[in-house]
Write a protein that holds these residues in place. Structure first.
Motif, PDB file in Angstrom:
ATOM      1  N   VAL A  47       0.835  -1.208   0.000  1.00 34.24           N
ATOM      2  CA  VAL A  47       0.000   0.000   0.000  1.00 34.24           C
ATOM      3  C   VAL A  47       0.872   1.261   0.000  1.00 34.24           C
ATOM      4  CG1 VAL A  47      -1.653   1.340   1.359  1.00 34.24           C
ATOM      5  CG2 VAL A  47      -1.985  -1.124   1.077  1.00 34.24           C
ATOM      6  N   LEU A  48       1.896   1.275   0.846  1.00 33.65           N
ATOM      7  CA  LEU A  48       2.756   2.453   0.919  1.00 33.65           C
ATOM      8  C   LEU A  48       3.535   2.664  -0.380  1.00 33.65           C
ATOM      9  CD1 LEU A  48       4.240   2.213   4.539  1.00 33.65           C
ATOM     10  CD2 LEU A  48       2.286   3.549   3.755  1.00 33.65           C
ATOM     11  N   PHE A  49       4.078   1.588  -0.944  1.00 33.19           N
ATOM     12  CA  PHE A  49       4.871   1.718  -2.172  1.00 33.19           C
ATOM     13  C   PHE A  49       4.002   2.192  -3.337  1.00 33.19           C
ATOM     14  CE2 PHE A  49       6.488  -0.376  -6.081  1.00 33.19           C
ATOM     15  CZ  PHE A  49       7.661   0.355  -6.222  1.00 33.19           C
ATOM     16  N   VAL A  50       2.833   1.584  -3.488  1.00 30.08           N
ATOM     17  CA  VAL A  50       1.924   2.001  -4.569  1.00 30.08           C
ATOM     18  C   VAL A  50       1.496   3.454  -4.369  1.00 30.08           C
ATOM     19  CG1 VAL A  50      -0.357   1.626  -5.587  1.00 30.08           C
ATOM     20  CG2 VAL A  50       1.116  -0.327  -5.066  1.00 30.08           C
ATOM     21  N   GLY A  51       1.184   3.829  -3.140  1.00 30.99           N
ATOM     22  CA  GLY A  51       0.737   5.194  -2.872  1.00 30.99           C
ATOM     23  C   GLY A  51       1.811   6.224  -3.163  1.00 30.99           C
ATOM     24  N   VAL A  52       3.038   5.972  -2.707  1.00 33.91           N
ATOM     25  CA  VAL A  52       4.129   6.930  -2.934  1.00 33.91           C
ATOM     26  C   VAL A  52       4.444   7.039  -4.423  1.00 33.91           C
ATOM     27  CG1 VAL A  52       6.595   7.329  -2.559  1.00 33.91           C
ATOM     28  CG2 VAL A  52       5.139   6.671  -0.638  1.00 33.91           C
ATOM     29  N   THR A  53       4.466   5.912  -5.132  1.00 29.90           N
ATOM     30  CA  THR A  53       4.763   5.946  -6.569  1.00 29.90           C
ATOM     31  C   THR A  53       3.681   6.699  -7.334  1.00 29.90           C
ATOM     32  OG1 THR A  53       5.885   3.810  -6.345  1.00 29.90           O
ATOM     33  CG2 THR A  53       5.328   4.530  -8.565  1.00 29.90           C
ATOM     34  N   THR A  54       2.420   6.432  -6.990  1.00 21.77           N
ATOM     35  CA  THR A  54       1.306   7.135  -7.652  1.00 21.77           C
ATOM     36  C   THR A  54       1.389   8.633  -7.396  1.00 21.77           C
ATOM     37  OG1 THR A  54      -0.091   5.186  -7.364  1.00 21.77           O
ATOM     38  CG2 THR A  54      -1.198   7.263  -7.848  1.00 21.77           C
ATOM     39  N   LEU A  55       1.670   8.998  -6.160  1.00 23.52           N
ATOM     40  CA  LEU A  55       1.757  10.408  -5.812  1.00 23.52           C
ATOM     41  C   LEU A  55       2.938  11.076  -6.514  1.00 23.52           C
ATOM     42  CD1 LEU A  55      -0.017  12.161  -4.017  1.00 23.52           C
ATOM     43  CD2 LEU A  55       1.584  11.775  -2.129  1.00 23.52           C
ATOM     44  N   ALA A  56       4.046  10.347  -6.693  1.00 26.38           N
ATOM     45  CA  ALA A  56       5.203  10.905  -7.402  1.00 26.38           C
ATOM     46  C   ALA A  56       4.864  11.188  -8.859  1.00 26.38           C
ATOM     47  CB  ALA A  56       6.385   9.940  -7.303  1.00 26.38           C
ATOM     48  N   ILE A  57       4.064  10.314  -9.461  1.00 29.06           N
ATOM     49  CA  ILE A  57       3.642  10.535 -10.853  1.00 29.06           C
ATOM     50  C   ILE A  57       2.692  11.729 -10.934  1.00 29.06           C
ATOM     51  CG2 ILE A  57       2.389   9.516 -12.791  1.00 29.06           C
ATOM     52  CD1 ILE A  57       3.380   6.767 -11.790  1.00 29.06           C
ATOM     53  N   VAL A  58       1.753  11.792  -9.979  1.00 31.62           N
ATOM     54  CA  VAL A  58       0.771  12.883  -9.972  1.00 31.62           C
ATOM     55  C   VAL A  58       1.457  14.225  -9.758  1.00 31.62           C
ATOM     56  CG1 VAL A  58      -1.135  13.882  -8.647  1.00 31.62           C
ATOM     57  CG2 VAL A  58      -1.163  11.443  -9.236  1.00 31.62           C
ATOM     58  N   ALA A  59       2.420  14.264  -8.817  1.00 32.78           N
ATOM     59  CA  ALA A  59       3.088  15.529  -8.484  1.00 32.78           C
ATOM     60  C   ALA A  59       4.196  15.882  -9.462  1.00 32.78           C
ATOM     61  CB  ALA A  59       3.659  15.455  -7.066  1.00 32.78           C
ATOM     62  N   ASN A  60       4.467  14.973 -10.429  1.00 34.64           N
ATOM     63  CA  ASN A  60       5.461  15.246 -11.476  1.00 34.64           C
ATOM     64  C   ASN A  60       6.856  15.473 -10.883  1.00 34.64           C
ATOM     65  OD1 ASN A  60       6.055  15.417 -14.194  1.00 34.64           O
ATOM     66  ND2 ASN A  60       5.788  17.642 -14.278  1.00 34.64           N
ATOM     67  N   VAL A  61       7.270  14.543 -10.011  1.00 30.99           N
ATOM     68  CA  VAL A  61       8.574  14.653  -9.362  1.00 30.99           C
ATOM     69  C   VAL A  61       9.669  14.369 -10.378  1.00 30.99           C
ATOM     70  CG1 VAL A  61      10.104  13.670  -7.619  1.00 30.99           C
ATOM     71  CG2 VAL A  61       7.684  14.019  -7.094  1.00 30.99           C
ATOM     72  N   HIS A  62      10.680  15.221 -10.404  1.00 28.78           N
ATOM     73  CA  HIS A  62      11.863  15.022 -11.242  1.00 28.78           C
ATOM     74  C   HIS A  62      13.096  14.972 -10.340  1.00 28.78           C
ATOM     75  CE1 HIS A  62       9.609  17.087 -14.808  1.00 28.78           C
ATOM     76  NE2 HIS A  62       9.192  15.842 -14.584  1.00 28.78           N
ATOM     77  N   ILE A  63      13.916  13.981 -10.547  1.00 25.23           N
ATOM     78  CA  ILE A  63      15.127  13.832  -9.745  1.00 25.23           C
ATOM     79  C   ILE A  63      16.198  13.202 -10.620  1.00 25.23           C
ATOM     80  CG2 ILE A  63      14.474  11.562  -8.817  1.00 25.23           C
ATOM     81  CD1 ILE A  63      15.775  12.471  -6.151  1.00 25.23           C
ATOM     82  N   ALA A  64      17.429  13.612 -10.447  1.00 31.54           N
ATOM     83  CA  ALA A  64      18.523  13.113 -11.282  1.00 31.54           C
ATOM     84  C   ALA A  64      19.706  12.740 -10.398  1.00 31.54           C
ATOM     85  CB  ALA A  64      18.947  14.167 -12.300  1.00 31.54           C
ATOM     86  N   ASP A  65      20.564  11.881 -10.946  1.00 29.64           N
ATOM     87  CA  ASP A  65      21.743  11.477 -10.182  1.00 29.64           C
ATOM     88  C   ASP A  65      22.715  12.639  -9.992  1.00 29.64           C
ATOM     89  OD1 ASP A  65      22.267  11.590 -12.872  1.00 29.64           O
ATOM     90  OD2 ASP A  65      23.664   9.896 -12.885  1.00 29.64           O
ATOM     91  N   ASP A  66      22.682  13.606 -10.905  1.00 30.18           N
ATOM     92  CA  ASP A  66      23.541  14.793 -10.830  1.00 30.18           C
ATOM     93  C   ASP A  66      22.650  16.028 -10.918  1.00 30.18           C
ATOM     94  OD1 ASP A  66      25.373  16.800 -10.995  1.00 30.18           O
ATOM     95  OD2 ASP A  66      26.347  16.088 -12.833  1.00 30.18           O
ATOM     96  N   PRO A  67      22.636  16.910  -9.903  1.00 36.60           N
ATOM     97  CA  PRO A  67      21.757  18.093  -9.937  1.00 36.60           C
ATOM     98  C   PRO A  67      21.969  18.969 -11.170  1.00 36.60           C
ATOM     99  CG  PRO A  67      22.789  17.853  -7.783  1.00 36.60           C
ATOM    100  CD  PRO A  67      23.432  16.849  -8.677  1.00 36.60           C
TER     101      PRO A  67
END
Length: 673
Positions: free
Chosen positions: A263-283
């Motif tokens: 439940v937690l993994f699905v929820g966090v992943t769904t929310l990351a897609i909804v919130a359009n999170v962008h993250i990279a290995d190098d800023p």
């Protein structure tokens, strides 16, 4: 003050765990992995820029399916092997000791990595909330390892009570964040991550991927997301720590852990897609970000908390960050419970030093806890507490144990079906075999994927470490087997034949009260022959000794060995060995006067020659060495008594008040349990 009073062996039953405490103890690792599993998927997919983020839900779905299969499979393990040992016990029984050792070595390495990665990830979340602490990353990580070590040395039940609140606070906080964020999305006010406005520059080799290259990128992202499964096997290793009925309570706890983690993994992943999170290995790959050099990117869960609760200065943001940092650090506690239990079982089977099987003052496997802390601390120091550097060494051992244990369970059910005649039980066994067969096939495929995608990025270090550990454990077992065979009684009558004679030798340097006590003690043994032995390195001292010997009329012959090169140890040892050669059926009893001092630094001033003599004589067959202590005033002076709790015992308290210590030169077993 740190560890607490010692506990009696009879109190072991009081340390068994109810399900509500067992869950945070054994499941904090898989529950906390939702804080970084989604982030690891996104970090790999964004190597190609933003073009491949649409694979995120499919990869997350595959991880959820895999977790479901593994949890169902391990429920079969805890029911079939309630004595503990988990994957190691299953594989050793069904696939043989060598395969069992592969699992044992892999899990031990992975438990070390669990501590390192969990603590490093927790420190990352602290730095996300308080960027000014970035320079103290390694120091904080080592401090948290030390704190976890102290808490676990107090005992599993006590540490579980401390860890229960942060675990449940984290689960509750993340569920509230997921629920609030998805509700805002349904109401048309979707949360927006602070990084959503940034683009991501793809790496040169990961632009416009197609065919096999694209498949490999997706598989690599999937293998990184599989970090969500770490720690699932810990419950199967720790079944003996549960209250009765042990296997049933362990199975319920495993199911609860699986449901919450999914439940937690699905929820966090769904929310990351909804919130359009962008993250990279190098800023600096984030386009539109000014002053990227040294910019501390916030973790995915930190960005989600800020987006859902209204900024990085809201109460909800700090609550999620605090709870996440706590559970990530406490997630290492899964390894602090799994590693000592597994190493204890391996030590019981003679694959690791027997000391790892002994319980400490608080009825926990203290030696295993300390060993885990030391190795994990070294890793954090060497890799500078960097999650990105450590994560590639992770999860390989977990999937090795997953694959082999499920294969072993298939063989277990095959044997059971050969003898079972009850139709109802046969149907259950067929279903269980189907579950374990599916688990073996799926986890075996994932193991190949993880090995192929992570090997060159650092996973080879984990493979090398597990291989070295496997070889070392086999060598330890061979040594124990050789020693046991050598010490085994084959002919009791022959082994019980008394020696022809007992020849006593008292080593003398000067004539003083300790020397007279040693002579008296040697006489009390009534040897067939008694003599005193001195090594002459100074003629003046020798003359004084002989004069005193005559003046005191000591009725023991004094043998003098000349030493023109001023050595003491070698002439004395050679003389004892020559006496032994003259009577091979005799026993030579060597008595050495020693001072007993009250301060550690006094040992530097006394007994050095005695220590050298003992260390040499212990390797001489047919020779026993007896230390005759003389307590100096510093050792016998009255000291302030130490207040102790009723019923407790002082560490190292002797069982009696005997004043002598006898060390036998005959070969001793490797441990004296």
């Amino acid at each position: 003050m740190v560890i607490g009073r010692a506990r009696r062996s009879e109190e072991l039953g009081e340390t068994l765990l109810p399900k509500r405490i067992a869950l945070p103890i054994f499941a904090s690792d898989p529950l906390s992995s939702v804080a970084y599993a989604t982030q690891e998927i996104l970090l790999v997919l964004t190597l190609g820029g933003l073009a491949y983020l649409h694979f995120t839900p499919w990869i997350a779905g595959a991880v959820v399916a895999l977790m479901t299969v593994v949890v169902l499979s391990y429920r079969q393990v805890v029911r079939a092997y309630p004595s503990g040992g988990g994957s190691y016990a299953v594989v050793s029984t069904n696939l043989g000791p060598s395969a069992g050792l592969v699992v044992g070595a892999s899990l031990l390495v992975d438990y070390v990595m669990t501590v390192a990665v969990s603590v490093a990830s927790g420190v990352d979340n602290i730095v996300s909330a308080l960027p000014s602490l970035a320079d103290y990353r390694v120091l904080m990580a080592l401090g948290f390892v030390g704190l976890l070590t102290a808490l676990n040395l107090r005992g599993m039940r006590e540490s579980g009570r401390l860890f229960a609140a942060p675990t449940y606070l984290f689960v509750g906080g993340v569920l509230i964040m997921i629920g609030t964020g998805l509700l805002r999305y349904l109401l048309g006010d979707a949360p927006v991550a602070e990084s959503s406005a940034y683009g991501i520059t793809p790496q040169k080799n990961d632009v416009d991927l197609a065919g096999i290259a694209l498949v490999m990128l997706v598989l690599r992202a999937f293998s990184s997301g599989c970090t969500a499964l770490t720690g699932v096997e810990a419950i199967s290793n720790g079944v003996p720590a549960f209250r009765k009925p042990k296997s049933q309570n362990a199975a319920y706890t495993l199911a609860a852990m699986g449901i919450i983690a999914v439940v937690l993994f699905v929820g966090v992943t769904t929310l990351a897609i909804v919130a359009n999170v962008h993250i990279a290995d190098d800023p600096c790959r984030l386009t539109g970000l000014p002053h990227c050099a040294g910019y501390p990117q916030r973790t995915v869960i930190a960005q989600l908390a800020a987006a859902v609760f209204g900024g990085s200065h809201s109460f909800g943001f700090y609550y999620i960050q605090a709870a996440t940092a706590l559970i990530l650090i406490l997630a290492a506690n899964t390894a602090f419970n799994g590693f000592p239990l597994l190493s204890s079982i391996l030590a019981q089977d003679s694959y690791l030093p027997r000391q790892l099987h002994n319980r400490g003052d608080r009825l926990v496997f203290s030696n295993g806890i300390v060993a885990l802390a030391v190795v994990a601390g070294l890793l954090l120091y060497v890799f500078k507490a960097s999650v990105s550097s450590l994560i590639h060494l992770y999860i390989l051992g977990v999937f090795t144990s997953f694959t082999l244990s499920q294969t072993g369970m298939v063989r277990h059910w095959n044997r059971a079906l050969c003898t079972e005649t009850d139709p109802v039980r046969r149907r259950r066994q067929h279903l269980a075999r189907a579950v374990n067969s599916t688990g073996a096939a799926v986890t075996g495929l994932v193991l190949v994927i993880v090995l192929a995608t992570k090997f060159t990025q650092g996973a080879w270090l984990a493979v090398v470490a597990a291989t070295v550990l496997w070889l070392m454990m086999r060598g330890i077992r061979r040594q124990y087997d050789r020693t046991s065979a050598e010490l085994a009684v084959t002919d009791p009558r022959q082994d019980s034949v008394p020696p022809s004679r007992v020849l006593a030798i008292v080593l003398v340097s000067t004539l003083h009260r300790p020397t007279l006590r040693a002579l008296a003690y040697a006489r009390a043994f009534r040897p067939d022959h008694l003599e005193a032995l001195t090594v002459a390195v100074d003629q003046e001292s020798l003359s004084t000794l002989r004069r005193q010997w005559d003046d005191f009329d000591i009725q023991v012959p004094l043998t003098v060995l000349e030493s023109p090169y001023r050595e003491i140890t070698r002439p004395a040892v050679q003389y004892v060995r020559s006496v032994r050669r003259d009577g091979p059926n005799d026993v030579i009893a060597v008595f050495i006067p020693e001072y007993v001092v009250g301060h550690w630094w006094e040992n530097l001033l006394h007994n050095q020659t005695a220590l050298w003599l003992k260390s040499r004589l212990l390797f001489t067959p047919g020779v026993t060495v007896t230390s005759v202590p003389w307590q100096l005033s510093s050792a016998t002076s009255p000291r302030r008594p130490i207040a102790r709790a009723p019923g407790s015992v002082r560490r190292g308290e002797p069982p009696n008040t005997a004043k002598h210590i006898t060390a036998h030169a005959a070969s001793q077993p490797p441990d004296t349990q």
